[in-house]
Design an enzyme around this catalytic site. Sequence first.
Site, PDB file in Angstrom:
ATOM      1  N   SER A  79       0.603  -1.197   0.075  1.00  9.85           N
ATOM      2  CA  SER A  79      -0.027   0.085   0.111  1.00  9.85           C
ATOM      3  C   SER A  79       0.805   1.276   0.034  1.00  9.85           C
ATOM      4  CB  SER A  79      -0.797   0.041   1.318  1.00  9.85           C
ATOM      5  OG  SER A  79      -0.060   0.266   2.416  1.00  9.85           O
ATOM      6  N   ASP A  80       2.106   1.122   0.207  1.00 10.43           N
ATOM      7  CA  ASP A  80       3.063   2.347   0.378  1.00 10.43           C
ATOM      8  C   ASP A  80       4.265   1.833   0.216  1.00 10.43           C
ATOM      9  OD1 ASP A  80       3.686   5.047   1.002  1.00 10.43           O
ATOM     10  OD2 ASP A  80       4.001   4.557   3.101  1.00 10.43           O
ATOM     11  N   LEU A  81       4.381   1.500  -1.561  1.00 10.86           N
ATOM     12  CA  LEU A  81       5.716   1.476  -1.907  1.00 10.86           C
ATOM     13  C   LEU A  81       6.684   2.497  -2.212  1.00 10.86           C
ATOM     14  CD1 LEU A  81       7.524  -0.939  -3.008  1.00 10.86           C
ATOM     15  CD2 LEU A  81       6.566  -0.803  -5.055  1.00 10.86           C
TER      16      LEU A  81
END
Length: 236
Positions: free
Chosen positions: A166-168
């Site tokens: 979700s937060d690469l």
Amino acid sequence: MPSIHPTASSDILFISPGNPGVTKEWFTPEYWQSQDRLIHTAVGRGTVWFLDTPVGQTVLRRYRRGGFIAKFNTFHFFTQPIEQTRAFKELALLERLQQLGLPAPKPVAGMIRRNGLFYQAWLMTQVIPNAKDLYECLQQKSLEEAVWQRIGRTIAEFHKHNVYHSDLNCHNIMIDTSFQVWVIDFDKCSIRNDQKNWKKENLERLKRSFLKEQGKHAQFQFSEDAWQALLQGYDA
């Protein structure tokens, strides 16, 4: 799946296999400090504690809210079934990533503390030895094309198994001294259906994080050539 261990208090532990002896005290930095086993503390968007535990060096993280709500409620979440809490879901996902042989942190245990309608949560994972996050690496020097390609191949491995991050971003990718690439911080991540749109969006999000840091730091070693090398590794 993590095994669930209620305690005599409002704390509930969930522990991954192979991590005996975990107690609720493990989730209190002061406990480790009193034993001179608090290695160091890192402060970023949240505080994390590096610990010397009986199962090896670990990282302890406390879950926090983001956005506007964090201004008046930083650590409390509405009570849910244990299996639906962010900490339990992340620990279970990390166990699955280990089964798939993907380069992600090894899970140790998690804990939630219930208080009326709310709970707080903590997660403990093993330290990735001799590793720095990609942001820190690029602050210090440029990376060779082969390393960028390896980053792309690593992301592709996660995507091949339909692992959605979700937060690469460049803070959640790590490189160790042997140039092994790791991905960390799987809060609110999941294994999704094989749909290509989210994979493309994952890559776009990563590129935006590079450009954001490049705009803030003149010494940040990122270029379009580096990005193309990453994509070559991804496509390979």
